[in-house]
Design a protein around this motif. Structure first.
Motif, PDB file in Angstrom:
ATOM      1  N   GLU A  30      16.895  33.186  -3.257  1.00  0.00           N
ATOM      2  CA  GLU A  30      17.080  34.163  -2.188  1.00  0.00           C
ATOM      3  C   GLU A  30      17.767  33.464  -1.019  1.00  0.00           C
ATOM      4  O   GLU A  30      17.821  32.232  -0.971  1.00  0.00           O
ATOM      5  N   PHE A  31      18.263  34.262  -0.082  1.00  0.00           N
ATOM      6  CA  PHE A  31      19.008  33.718   1.049  1.00  0.00           C
ATOM      7  C   PHE A  31      18.513  34.268   2.378  1.00  0.00           C
ATOM      8  O   PHE A  31      19.275  34.850   3.136  1.00  0.00           O
ATOM      9  N   PRO A  32      17.238  34.060   2.708  1.00  0.00           N
ATOM     10  CA  PRO A  32      16.785  34.475   4.039  1.00  0.00           C
ATOM     11  C   PRO A  32      17.426  33.541   5.077  1.00  0.00           C
ATOM     12  O   PRO A  32      17.716  32.398   4.769  1.00  0.00           O
ATOM     13  N   TRP A  33      17.643  34.014   6.241  1.00  0.00           N
ATOM     14  CA  TRP A  33      18.209  33.191   7.328  1.00  0.00           C
ATOM     15  C   TRP A  33      19.574  32.623   6.977  1.00  0.00           C
ATOM     16  O   TRP A  33      20.021  31.653   7.582  1.00  0.00           O
ATOM     17  N   GLU A  35      20.297  30.868   4.431  1.00  0.00           N
ATOM     18  CA  GLU A  35      20.139  29.597   3.725  1.00  0.00           C
ATOM     19  C   GLU A  35      19.451  29.840   2.393  1.00  0.00           C
ATOM     20  O   GLU A  35      18.599  30.717   2.269  1.00  0.00           O
ATOM     21  N   LYS A  39      12.297  30.383  -5.012  1.00  0.00           N
ATOM     22  CA  LYS A  39      10.924  30.876  -4.961  1.00  0.00           C
ATOM     23  C   LYS A  39      10.356  31.058  -6.355  1.00  0.00           C
ATOM     24  O   LYS A  39      11.085  31.261  -7.318  1.00  0.00           O
ATOM     25  N   LYS A  42       7.129  34.836  -5.299  1.00  0.00           N
ATOM     26  CA  LYS A  42       7.384  35.166  -3.893  1.00  0.00           C
ATOM     27  C   LYS A  42       7.058  34.039  -2.918  1.00  0.00           C
ATOM     28  O   LYS A  42       7.009  34.235  -1.711  1.00  0.00           O
TER      29      LYS A  42
END
Length: 129
Positions: A30-33, A35, A39, A42
Motif C-alpha cells: 500500500e502507499f499511505p503518505w 510511501e 502489510k 492490515k
C-alpha cells in the motif's frame, strides 16, 4: 558518476527487499503518505519509504524483536529507532545508502518483522513452505 552507481545499488536493494516481502504469505503493498509499505493482516511489517528516496534519504524500517538483531541494526551508520514512538516497540530505520546492509540481511530482518506482526496461521504457512 559514483553517485549514480550508488543510487542504482540502493534501488536494486530496495527492489529485492520489496519482492521478498511481497512473497511472504498474505503480504500486500500500500502507499499511505505517498510511501510504500508492506502489510500483512492490515498491519505494516516493512516501511519501504518513497521509491525515489527523497533526494538520498532512502531507508527501510522494520520491527526487530530479537535483542541482538536489534542492536546490530542500530549499530549501522545512520540507523536509528523509528520516529513517531515506533522505536519504543522495536522499529528500526535503516538508511539505504552505499555501504548499507546487503539485501539478504534486510530480507532476513523483513522476515523477522513479518513474524512479529503476522497471524500465527500465516507464520505456520511460511514455516511449512
Amino acid at each position: 558518476m559514483n553517485g549514480m552507481v550508488g543510487q542504482r545499488s540502493v534501488q536494486r536493494t530496495r527492489a529485492v527487499l520489496r519482492e521478498f516481502a511481497l512473497g511472504l504469505p498474505g503480504a500486500v503493498e500500500e502507499f499511505p503518505w505517498g510511501e510504500g509499505v508492506i502489510k500483512v493482516n492490515k498491519k505494516i511489517f516493512v516501511f519501504l519509504g518513497a521509491e525515489d528516496g527523497h533526494g538520498g534519504s532512502a531507508a527501510v524500517t522494520v520491527k526487530l524483536r530479537d535483542e541482538t538483531t536489534h542492536a546490530h541494526a542500530l549499530s549501522l551508520p545512520g540507523a536509528r529507532p523509528a520516529g513517531y514512538g515506533l522505536g519504543r516497540a522495536g522499529w528500526v530505520r535503516v538508511p539505504l545508502a552505499p555501504g548499507a546492509p546487503p539485501a539478504e540481511l534486510l530480507c532476513d530482518w523483513a522476515e523477522e518483522s513479518y513474524r512479529a506482526v503476522a497471524p500465527a496461521r500465516l507464520v505456520a504457512e511460511l514455516d511449512a513452505a
